[in-house]
Design a protein around this motif. Sequence first.
Motif, PDB file in Angstrom:
ATOM      1  N   SER A   1       0.832  -1.210   0.000  1.00 59.15           N
ATOM      2  CA  SER A   1       0.000   0.000   0.000  1.00 59.15           C
ATOM      3  C   SER A   1       0.863   1.256   0.000  1.00 59.15           C
ATOM      4  O   SER A   1       1.949   1.288   0.585  1.00 59.15           O
TER       5      SER A   1
ATOM      6  N   ASP B   1       1.223   4.534   1.449  1.00 54.50           N
ATOM      7  CA  ASP B   1       0.741   5.376   2.556  1.00 54.50           C
ATOM      8  C   ASP B   1       1.870   6.125   3.261  1.00 54.50           C
ATOM      9  O   ASP B   1       1.699   6.626   4.361  1.00 54.50           O
TER      10      ASP B   1
ATOM     11  N   CYS C   1       5.614   2.766   2.713  1.00 51.84           N
ATOM     12  CA  CYS C   1       5.750   1.652   1.766  1.00 51.84           C
ATOM     13  C   CYS C   1       7.102   0.943   1.861  1.00 51.84           C
ATOM     14  O   CYS C   1       7.159  -0.285   1.774  1.00 51.84           O
TER      15      CYS C   1
END
Length: 302
Positions: A159, A161, A164
């Motif tokens: 993901s 965010d 990572c």
Amino acid sequence: MEEETVKTVETSEEQLAKQHRKEKKDMQAKIQSMKNAIPKNDKKRRKQLTEEIAKIEADLNQKHEEELRPLKSTADTEVEQVLNGVEAINMDDGEEEEGKQPRLTKAQKRRDKKAAEEKERESRIAEAEVENLQGVRHLEGLKLAQKLAQQQLQIKEISSDGHCMYRAIEDQLAQRSEPGLITCVKDLRSSSAEHMRGHADDFLPFLTNTNTGDMYTTDEFEKYCSDVEHTAAWGGQLELQALTQVLHLPIEVIQADSATIKIGEEFESQPITLVYMRHAYGLGEHYNSVEVLKDPASAEDG
């Protein structure tokens, strides 16, 4: 009579629209079947398939437009005749025009607006598909897939965010199942920041103030380390350098257009492998993990 004419036109358009929706649904099912028939790692065939799909969609759109054209022409003629009839009647009765003409005009406008919106939506979808297939992100993904396939690996999505890089390392460590290793993002960040604070001379020369160009002051360096530890600040090569020392493991970073970066080569263990992407998600830089390349047949079944 006028109402019957308009209803006939509307019914014909509805029937044709229903037919077109069914044909589009059948086309999508056919395309999906074609995609499923080609292994994911057969890049050449999948590229050819993309061109075939574009032609199939274009042919169907052209067919639909040709089928709609005479109906629209007929509808316009009949509506015009009806309106002309209303205008003739209005010469004797102005109130009748007021009651009928606006109703017919609004109905036609609604149909035109709906058709225009649908055409614009399909155009946006087609443009997005072309951009995705031909854009830099797609090309980067192809190059990385080819490099990884040589090591029997494939990308494992992480993901995006801000964490990572740490999440990718976390995933790599979890795959090892070795006792005693740090295995969560919070601890990886904390350990990285702690190591940098304790070895400032190894990191300060690579950190400069973007406004002045001067090397970080002690306070600026402490803020940098604090951000590493407590925020979602993106990690980079400095943090990777710190983590190789913390984990006593080598780290390799595979890139599409550059040689693989290897850090901590003094450690002889199996390296942590990350994938660095410059064009992921439209956000720029991003790190992914890797996993063993799956058999295409079993991947399709799953």
